[in-house]
Design a protein around this motif. Structure first.
Motif, PDB file in Angstrom:
ATOM      1  N   ALA A  34       0.817  -1.204   0.000  1.00  0.00           N
ATOM      2  CA  ALA A  34       0.000   0.000   0.000  1.00  0.00           C
ATOM      3  C   ALA A  34       0.853   1.258   0.000  1.00  0.00           C
ATOM      4  CB  ALA A  34      -0.921   0.003   1.219  1.00  0.00           C
ATOM      5  N   GLY A  35       0.292   2.313  -0.614  1.00  0.00           N
ATOM      6  CA  GLY A  35       0.897   3.634  -0.546  1.00  0.00           C
ATOM      7  C   GLY A  35       2.139   3.772  -1.394  1.00  0.00           C
ATOM      8  N   PRO A  36       2.737   4.952  -1.408  1.00  0.00           N
ATOM      9  CA  PRO A  36       4.003   5.136  -2.111  1.00  0.00           C
ATOM     10  C   PRO A  36       5.145   4.457  -1.359  1.00  0.00           C
ATOM     11  CG  PRO A  36       3.413   7.148  -0.952  1.00  0.00           C
ATOM     12  CD  PRO A  36       2.254   6.202  -0.802  1.00  0.00           C
ATOM     13  N   ALA A  37       6.131   3.996  -2.086  1.00  0.00           N
ATOM     14  CA  ALA A  37       7.299   3.374  -1.454  1.00  0.00           C
ATOM     15  C   ALA A  37       8.072   4.416  -0.671  1.00  0.00           C
ATOM     16  CB  ALA A  37       8.191   2.748  -2.514  1.00  0.00           C
ATOM     17  N   PRO A  38       8.519   4.085   0.565  1.00  0.00           N
ATOM     18  CA  PRO A  38       9.290   5.050   1.355  1.00  0.00           C
ATOM     19  C   PRO A  38      10.715   5.174   0.826  1.00  0.00           C
ATOM     20  CG  PRO A  38       9.131   2.967   2.532  1.00  0.00           C
ATOM     21  CD  PRO A  38       8.300   2.817   1.295  1.00  0.00           C
ATOM     22  N   ALA A  39      10.894   6.041  -0.160  1.00  0.00           N
ATOM     23  CA  ALA A  39      12.203   6.176  -0.800  1.00  0.00           C
ATOM     24  C   ALA A  39      12.390   7.584  -1.322  1.00  0.00           C
ATOM     25  CB  ALA A  39      12.346   5.172  -1.943  1.00  0.00           C
ATOM     26  N   ALA A  40      13.625   8.047  -1.274  1.00  0.00           N
ATOM     27  CA  ALA A  40      14.027   9.326  -1.845  1.00  0.00           C
ATOM     28  C   ALA A  40      15.003   9.041  -2.982  1.00  0.00           C
ATOM     29  CB  ALA A  40      14.680  10.210  -0.788  1.00  0.00           C
ATOM     30  N   LEU A  41      14.686   9.540  -4.177  1.00  0.00           N
ATOM     31  CA  LEU A  41      15.484   9.282  -5.362  1.00  0.00           C
ATOM     32  C   LEU A  41      16.204  10.553  -5.798  1.00  0.00           C
ATOM     33  CD1 LEU A  41      12.815   7.251  -7.403  1.00  0.00           C
ATOM     34  CD2 LEU A  41      14.361   6.443  -5.598  1.00  0.00           C
ATOM     35  N   SER A  42      17.431  10.394  -6.268  1.00  0.00           N
ATOM     36  CA  SER A  42      18.202  11.542  -6.742  1.00  0.00           C
ATOM     37  C   SER A  42      18.939  11.167  -8.011  1.00  0.00           C
ATOM     38  CB  SER A  42      19.199  12.008  -5.670  1.00  0.00           C
ATOM     39  OG  SER A  42      20.123  10.974  -5.357  1.00  0.00           O
ATOM     40  N   GLY A  43      19.324  12.185  -8.773  1.00  0.00           N
ATOM     41  CA  GLY A  43      20.059  11.959 -10.011  1.00  0.00           C
ATOM     42  C   GLY A  43      19.147  11.983 -11.215  1.00  0.00           C
ATOM     43  N   GLU A  44      19.752  12.022 -12.404  1.00  0.00           N
ATOM     44  CA  GLU A  44      18.966  12.075 -13.632  1.00  0.00           C
ATOM     45  C   GLU A  44      19.684  11.343 -14.749  1.00  0.00           C
ATOM     46  OE1 GLU A  44      20.430  16.447 -15.268  1.00  0.00           O
ATOM     47  OE2 GLU A  44      18.558  16.302 -14.129  1.00  0.00           O
ATOM     48  N   GLU A  45      18.913  10.997 -15.764  1.00  0.00           N
ATOM     49  CA  GLU A  45      19.443  10.284 -16.925  1.00  0.00           C
ATOM     50  C   GLU A  45      20.116  11.258 -17.891  1.00  0.00           C
ATOM     51  OE1 GLU A  45      16.270   6.885 -17.825  1.00  0.00           O
ATOM     52  OE2 GLU A  45      15.335   8.845 -17.471  1.00  0.00           O
TER      53      GLU A  45
ATOM     54  N   ARG B 203      17.344   5.675   0.367  1.00  0.00           N
ATOM     55  CA  ARG B 203      17.969   6.734  -0.432  1.00  0.00           C
ATOM     56  C   ARG B 203      18.796   6.083  -1.533  1.00  0.00           C
ATOM     57  NH1 ARG B 203      20.097  10.484   4.677  1.00  0.00           N
ATOM     58  NH2 ARG B 203      18.008  10.869   5.566  1.00  0.00           N
ATOM     59  N   VAL B 204      18.436   6.387  -2.776  1.00  0.00           N
ATOM     60  CA  VAL B 204      19.104   5.749  -3.909  1.00  0.00           C
ATOM     61  C   VAL B 204      19.442   6.807  -4.945  1.00  0.00           C
ATOM     62  CG1 VAL B 204      18.978   3.980  -5.692  1.00  0.00           C
ATOM     63  CG2 VAL B 204      17.802   3.630  -3.503  1.00  0.00           C
ATOM     64  N   ALA B 205      20.729   6.951  -5.223  1.00  0.00           N
ATOM     65  CA  ALA B 205      21.207   7.831  -6.281  1.00  0.00           C
ATOM     66  C   ALA B 205      21.265   7.034  -7.584  1.00  0.00           C
ATOM     67  CB  ALA B 205      22.582   8.389  -5.939  1.00  0.00           C
ATOM     68  N   MET B 206      20.767   7.619  -8.670  1.00  0.00           N
ATOM     69  CA  MET B 206      20.679   6.885  -9.929  1.00  0.00           C
ATOM     70  C   MET B 206      22.040   6.409 -10.413  1.00  0.00           C
ATOM     71  SD  MET B 206      19.069   8.044 -13.607  1.00  0.00           S
ATOM     72  CE  MET B 206      17.408   8.259 -12.966  1.00  0.00           C
TER      73      MET B 206
ATOM     74  N   HIS C 105      26.930  -1.322  -1.580  1.00  0.00           N
ATOM     75  CA  HIS C 105      25.530  -1.411  -2.005  1.00  0.00           C
ATOM     76  C   HIS C 105      24.973  -0.005  -2.181  1.00  0.00           C
ATOM     77  CE1 HIS C 105      21.550  -2.721  -2.579  1.00  0.00           C
ATOM     78  NE2 HIS C 105      21.113  -2.623  -1.337  1.00  0.00           N
ATOM     79  N   SER C 106      24.210   0.195  -3.254  1.00  0.00           N
ATOM     80  CA  SER C 106      23.712   1.537  -3.581  1.00  0.00           C
ATOM     81  C   SER C 106      22.416   1.883  -2.871  1.00  0.00           C
ATOM     82  CB  SER C 106      23.501   1.653  -5.095  1.00  0.00           C
ATOM     83  OG  SER C 106      22.556   0.691  -5.551  1.00  0.00           O
ATOM     84  N   GLY C 107      21.762   0.908  -2.244  1.00  0.00           N
ATOM     85  CA  GLY C 107      20.533   1.194  -1.515  1.00  0.00           C
ATOM     86  C   GLY C 107      20.853   1.568  -0.075  1.00  0.00           C
ATOM     87  N   ARG C 108      20.691   2.832   0.270  1.00  0.00           N
ATOM     88  CA  ARG C 108      21.107   3.330   1.585  1.00  0.00           C
ATOM     89  C   ARG C 108      19.910   3.482   2.532  1.00  0.00           C
ATOM     90  NH1 ARG C 108      26.106   5.752   0.322  1.00  0.00           N
ATOM     91  NH2 ARG C 108      26.937   4.538  -1.431  1.00  0.00           N
ATOM     92  N   LEU C 109      20.113   3.137   3.792  1.00  0.00           N
ATOM     93  CA  LEU C 109      19.151   3.394   4.861  1.00  0.00           C
ATOM     94  C   LEU C 109      19.897   4.128   5.972  1.00  0.00           C
ATOM     95  CD1 LEU C 109      17.223  -0.008   4.991  1.00  0.00           C
ATOM     96  CD2 LEU C 109      16.314   2.204   4.239  1.00  0.00           C
ATOM     97  N   PRO C 110      19.449   5.325   6.342  1.00  0.00           N
ATOM     98  CA  PRO C 110      20.237   6.139   7.268  1.00  0.00           C
ATOM     99  C   PRO C 110      20.380   5.557   8.664  1.00  0.00           C
ATOM    100  CG  PRO C 110      18.112   7.166   6.802  1.00  0.00           C
ATOM    101  CD  PRO C 110      18.264   6.051   5.840  1.00  0.00           C
TER     102      PRO C 110
END
Length: 467
Positions: A20-31, A70-73, A441-446
Motif C-alpha cells: 500500500a501507498g508510495p514506497a518510502p524512498a528518496a530518489l536523486s540523479g537524472e538520466e 535513499r538511492v542515487a541513480m 551497495h547503492s541502496g542506503r538506509l540512514p
C-alpha cells in the motif's frame, strides 16, 4: 504519452506487489548515466529503491524507526555492473569468458551468440558443429548453418545459443507473445498457512530471517547478496559436480555462507529438507524443473514448510514454447531484440547490424533486485495474510519491462566510469580470494546502513546447517 519518471516506475512496482501507498524512498540523479538508448539508470534506481524500501518497511513493522531508502541513480546503475568493479589484492579480477563465447555470423547472414562458459556447454556446441575449439574454426563451421536452425539444434541438444532478432521479430515469435503480458514480478499464493509474524526487532532489518540460496551466475546471487546486506542469514547451496562462475563469487558471495549438497543422493536431499524446515525463503535460479525434479517444487516446499516464500528465476518465463529453455542475460538480450535495437540506435545499418550489447548485464541485475523486492513483499504479506508464496521473475519478462520504460536519445557518448574513479563508493574486505575491493551497495538506509558482515568464500566452505 510521456515516459514514466523513476518515482512512477518505483511506485508501480510497489503497488504491483500488493503493497500500500508510495514506497518510502528518496530518489536523486537524472538520466543518462550509462551509454545506452535504454533507460538503464531509471530501471536500476527503481529496482534498488523497491528492494531497499521493502527492507525499511520490514524493519518498521518489527518495531524499528521509519526511514526512507535513499538511492542515487548513478550509484544504482554502477551496481548493475558490480562484477566489473572488482580488485583482488589490488589486481583486476579475471574475466572468465570462454575463448569461443560470443557472436558469429551464420551462412544466411543472421548473427548468433554462443554461451560456452560452462565446460559441458562448450563441449556440446563443438560436438554439434564438429570442429575444433577456436574462434576461426567455429566461425567457419557456422557458415554452414542458418541462424535460427542452429539456435533450435543447440536448444534440442541442451546447449545455450541465441539467434539475434529485432524487436519486431521477437514480438511475432511465440515466446515473445507468451511473455509480452507478464509483469516484471509475479507473486502467487500457493498454499494455506496462518500468518507468520516478522521476528522481534533486531539491530539489522532482516536479522533472524533465513534464506536458502540455490543460484549461480548473477541474477539469483544478486538477490541473496542484497538480502544479506541487510542482515538476513543467507546460506548459498551448491555441489561439487555443478559448474559455476567462480570469478563472480568475490562479488556476489559477500555476506553469505556457502555449503555443498549433492541432490542426486538421498542423504543430500534429506539434508536440504532439514534446512527447508527452518527456512523463510527458498531462492532458486536453475533451469525450470531442475530443482523440482529432486523433490523441491514450490508446492512440495509449501507442504514441507507451510508459510515458506519460494523465489524463482527463469530465463524465458516458464510459459510458452521456451518456458523450460536454458538461458543467460547475454542470450536473452540477443534473442529478444536488445542487441539489434541498441545497434540500430547507435547508427548501424538496420538491415543487418552486428550485435551491440547493453553496457551492463542489465537484465540479470534488474532481475536480481526484483527477486529481492518480491521476496520481501511476500514476507510482508505473509505476516498479514498468511499463506505460502511463490515469487517469479524471468530475464525475458524483465526485458519486456525495460522496453516499456521508454528510450533515450544521445546517450551513447556517456562514459562508463573506471574503478579508479569511484572513490568512496568502494569498500575493502578480506576474502578467500584475496583482499577484495568492490562496490558498496547503492541502496542506503540512514538508521540501519547496509553492510556485508561476512566475506565471500569458496563454494562449500561451511557445513550445511543454519548458523
Amino acid at each position: 504519452m510521456a515516459d514514466p519518471t523513476p518515482r512512477e516506475i518505483l511506485d508501480a512496482l510497489w503497488q504491483g506487489a500488493g503493497l500500500a501507498g508510495p514506497a518510502p524512498a528518496a530518489l536523486s540523479g537524472e538520466e543518462p548515466v550509462l551509454p545506452s538508448s535504454f533507460r538503464i539508470g531509471a530501471a536500476a534506481q527503481a529496482v534498488v529503491a523497491a528492494a531497499t524500501a521493502a527492507v525499511s518497511e520490514v524493519h518498521r513493522r518489527r518495531g524499528g524507526p521509519a526511514q526512507q531508502a535513499r538511492v542515487a541513480m548513478r550509484e544504482a546503475a554502477l551496481e548493475f555492473g558490480s562484477e566489473r568493479y572488482l580488485r583482488l589484492d589490488g589486481r583486476p579480477a579475471p574475466a572468465g569468458w570462454d575463448a569461443i563465447a560470443g557472436t558469429y555470423r551464420c551462412g544466411d547472414g543472421r548473427w548468433v551468440r554462443l554461451h560456452t562458459n560452462f565446460p559441458h556447454h562448450r563441449t556440446g556446441v563443438l560436438r554439434l558443429l564438429g570442429c575444433e575449439g577456436t574462434r576461426e574454426a567455429v566461425g567457419q563451421a557456422l557458415l554452414g548453418w542458418e541462424g535460427i536452425a542452429f539456435e533450435q539444434a543447440a536448444a534440442e541438444a541442451g546447449m545455450c545459443v541465441a539467434a539475434m532478432r529485432s524487436f519486431a521479430e521477437w514480438d511475432a515469435h511465440p515466446q515473445g507473445q507468451a511473455v509480452a503480458g507478464l509483469p516484471p514480478l509475479r507473486l502467487e499464493r500457493i498454499g494455506e498457512a496462518p500468518p507468520v509474524p516478522l521476528p522481534p526487532l533486531a539491530a539489522r532489518p532482516l536479522q533472524g530471517l533465513r534464506v536458502l540460496d540455490l543460484t549461480r551466475v548473477i541474477a539469483g546471487p544478486v538477490c541473496g547478496r542484497t538480502l544479506a546486506a541487510h542482515g538476513a542469514d543467507v546460506l548459498h547451496v551448491s555441489a561439487a559436480h555443478l559448474p559455476s562462475f567462480d570469478d563472480l563469487l568475490p562479488d556476489t558471495g559477500r555476506g553469505k555462507r556457502s555449503a555443498a549438497i549433492d541432490l542426486r543422493a538421498e542423504a543430500g536431499r534429506d539434508t536440504l529438507q532439514g534446512l527447508v524446515a527452518g527456512a523463510d525463503v527458498f531462492l532458486q535460479g536453475y533451469r525450470p524443473g531442475a530443482v523440482a525434479g529432486h523433490g523441491f517444487a514450490p508446492e512440495a516446499l509449501a507442504a514441507l514448510r507451510p508459510g515458506i516464500i519460494c523465489t524463482s528465476l527463469s530465463a524465458y518465463g516458464e510459459v510458452g514454447p521456451w518456458g523450460g529453455r536454458r538461458g543467460f542475460d547475454s542470450l536473452v538480450q540477443t534473442a529478444s531484440g536488445f542487441n539489434h535495437a541498441e545497434a540500430v540506435a547507435a547508427g548501424a545499418d538496420p538491415s543487418g547490424p552486428a550485435p551491440r550489447v547493453l553496457p551492463c548485464q542489465a537484465l540479470d541485475h534488474a532481475s536480481g533486485f526484483l527477486l529481492a523486492f518480491g521476496t520481501l513483499a511476500a514476507l510482508l504479506r505473509r505476516a498479514e495474510e498468511g499463506g505460502s508464496w511463490l515469487v517469479r521473475v524471468s530475464l525475458a519478462g524483465t526485458g519486456m519491462w525495460l522496453r516499456r520504460l521508454g528510450r533515450l536519445e544521445g546517450a551513447f557518448g556517456v562514459p562508463v566510469p573506471e574503478i579508479d574513479e569511484l572513490g568512496e563508493l568502494l569498500e575493502e574486505m578480506p576474502s578467500d580470494f584475496g583482499r577484495l575491493t568492490a562496490l558498496r551497495h547503492s541502496g542506503r538506509l540512514p538508521e540501519t546502513p547496509p553492510r556485508w558482515a561476512l566475506p565471500p568464500v569458496r563454494l562449500g566452505t561451511h557445513p550445511a546447517a543454519w548458523a
